[in-house]
Scaffold this motif. Structure first.
Motif, PDB file in Angstrom:
ATOM      1  N   CYS A   1       0.830  -1.208   0.000  1.00 24.98           N
ATOM      2  CA  CYS A   1       0.000   0.000   0.000  1.00 24.98           C
ATOM      3  C   CYS A   1       0.865   1.259   0.000  1.00 24.98           C
ATOM      4  O   CYS A   1       1.809   1.372   0.787  1.00 24.98           O
TER       5      CYS A   1
ATOM      6  N   CYS B   1      -3.259   4.092   2.976  1.00 29.37           N
ATOM      7  CA  CYS B   1      -4.232   3.155   3.536  1.00 29.37           C
ATOM      8  C   CYS B   1      -5.104   3.848   4.565  1.00 29.37           C
ATOM      9  O   CYS B   1      -4.729   4.885   5.137  1.00 29.37           O
ATOM     10  N   PHE B   2      -6.282   3.274   4.782  1.00 31.20           N
ATOM     11  CA  PHE B   2      -7.210   3.778   5.794  1.00 31.20           C
ATOM     12  C   PHE B   2      -6.935   3.101   7.130  1.00 31.20           C
ATOM     13  O   PHE B   2      -7.009   3.720   8.183  1.00 31.20           O
TER      14      PHE B   2
ATOM     15  N   CYS C   1      -6.407  -0.691   1.916  1.00 29.61           N
ATOM     16  CA  CYS C   1      -5.551   0.229   1.151  1.00 29.61           C
ATOM     17  C   CYS C   1      -6.432   1.187   0.348  1.00 29.61           C
ATOM     18  O   CYS C   1      -7.528   0.823  -0.087  1.00 29.61           O
ATOM     19  N   THR C   2      -5.950   2.397   0.142  1.00 31.24           N
ATOM     20  CA  THR C   2      -6.652   3.368  -0.707  1.00 31.24           C
ATOM     21  C   THR C   2      -5.856   3.686  -1.970  1.00 31.24           C
ATOM     22  O   THR C   2      -6.400   4.235  -2.918  1.00 31.24           O
ATOM     23  N   ARG C   3      -4.564   3.374  -2.027  1.00 26.58           N
ATOM     24  CA  ARG C   3      -3.745   3.508  -3.228  1.00 26.58           C
ATOM     25  C   ARG C   3      -2.555   2.568  -3.107  1.00 26.58           C
ATOM     26  O   ARG C   3      -1.988   2.404  -2.026  1.00 26.58           O
TER      27      ARG C   3
ATOM     28  N   GLY D   1      -9.947  -2.620  -1.540  1.00 25.51           N
ATOM     29  CA  GLY D   1      -9.077  -2.336  -0.401  1.00 25.51           C
ATOM     30  C   GLY D   1      -7.804  -3.156  -0.336  1.00 25.51           C
ATOM     31  O   GLY D   1      -7.021  -3.013   0.607  1.00 25.51           O
TER      32      GLY D   1
ATOM     33  N   GLU E   1      -5.335   0.629 -10.197  1.00 30.43           N
ATOM     34  CA  GLU E   1      -6.462  -0.107  -9.641  1.00 30.43           C
ATOM     35  C   GLU E   1      -7.074  -0.992 -10.719  1.00 30.43           C
ATOM     36  O   GLU E   1      -6.846  -0.791 -11.918  1.00 30.43           O
TER      37      GLU E   1
END
Length: 268
Positions: free
Chosen positions: A113, A116-117, A122-124, A134, A152
């Protein structure tokens, strides 16, 4: 490094380690430290804490912040062989914040990642990995496109081989035509196929100007016996049509006319 400095360095990190393990004891405005005999002791913050970096509740000259003010996140940065503590309002790239009633920390994201949140979302992703629900992986499952720009897995439109988002295709299958981010087996009404670039282009219809005035009456050789002739008028093409556009109407017209008889001049 002299012996006193070495003891201070060891003491600072022993202090930080014990702080994390025993923070649940809610010791007010105190730093938990280990003395040289590794026994736990309490030491109130000294006036030196006024010189700590912004956001620190307590600090060490060798290792920066040891604890943070409320609502700030504690983050360890690597400075050569030394780790340096900082207090931040939000965690840096590649980390996510973990809050607890007594201690907020920045924790590193999963190795795949970039952002990540939390530890499970994961966000990117890093370059070469693609985000899906995610998670980051180095390939996308069947039916999804590995979008290298967004990093993505993207669900592309039907017949699309490469897209930047779900409804925007940038490369259609070889037998399909592209139009406004969609792929078509046949171009819709008002458009025509450009076979060279495999895309639908807007049809262009012919446009012509106004008719000119009628020209002079001209006598043809076949009409000399009856003094009849033809006169002509024309109009210009303002816009040529595309391959499938409406063709141009005729741009010239002819009509019969009578040639007036000339009167001979009398010699004076």
């Amino acid at each position: 490094m002299d012996e006193e400095e070495g003891q201070e360095r060891r003491g600072a990190w022993e202090c930080l380690s014990v702080w994390k393990r025993t923070i649940s004891q809610q010791l007010p405005k105190q730093t938990l430290c280990l003395d040289n005999t590794n026994n736990l002791r309490r030491r109130r913050s000294s006036p030196v804490s006024r010189l700590c970096p912004s956001g620190c509740a307590s600090c060490s000259a060798l290792n920066g912040c040891l604890s943070c003010k409320p609502r700030l996140f504690f983050h360890l940065e690597l400075d050569g062989m030394r780790q340096w503590g900082t207090c931040l309002s939000s965690c840096p790239r590649g980390h996510y914040g973990v809050r607890s009633p007594h201690f907020n920390t920045c924790t590193r994201c999963n190795k795949d990642c970039a952002f990540c949140f939390n530890e499970n979302f994961c966000t990117r992703c890093h370059k070469g990995h693609f985000l899906l629900q995610g998670k980051c992986d180095n390939r996308c499952p069947d039916g999804l496109m590995a979008n290298t720009a967004l990093r993505e897995c993207t669900e592309c439109p039907l017949g699309c081989e490469l897209c930047v988002r779900r409804n925007m295709c940038v490369k259609c299958r070889a037998d399909l035509y592209s139009l406004h981010g969609q792929c078509h087996p046949v171009c819709p009404r008002g458009f025509e196929p450009d076979v060279q670039h495999m895309q639908c282009i807007l049809q262009v219809h012919c446009k012509v100007g106004e008719w000119s005035e009628w020209g002079p009456c001209c006598q043809k050789r076949s009409m000399r016996a009856c003094r009849k002739g033809e006169e002509t008028r024309t109009r210009q093409v303002l816009q040529s049509p595309s391959v499938s556009g409406d063709p141009c109407p005729h741009v010239s017209e002819f009509r019969r006319c009578m040639i007036k008889k000339r009167q001979n001049r009398r010699m004076l």
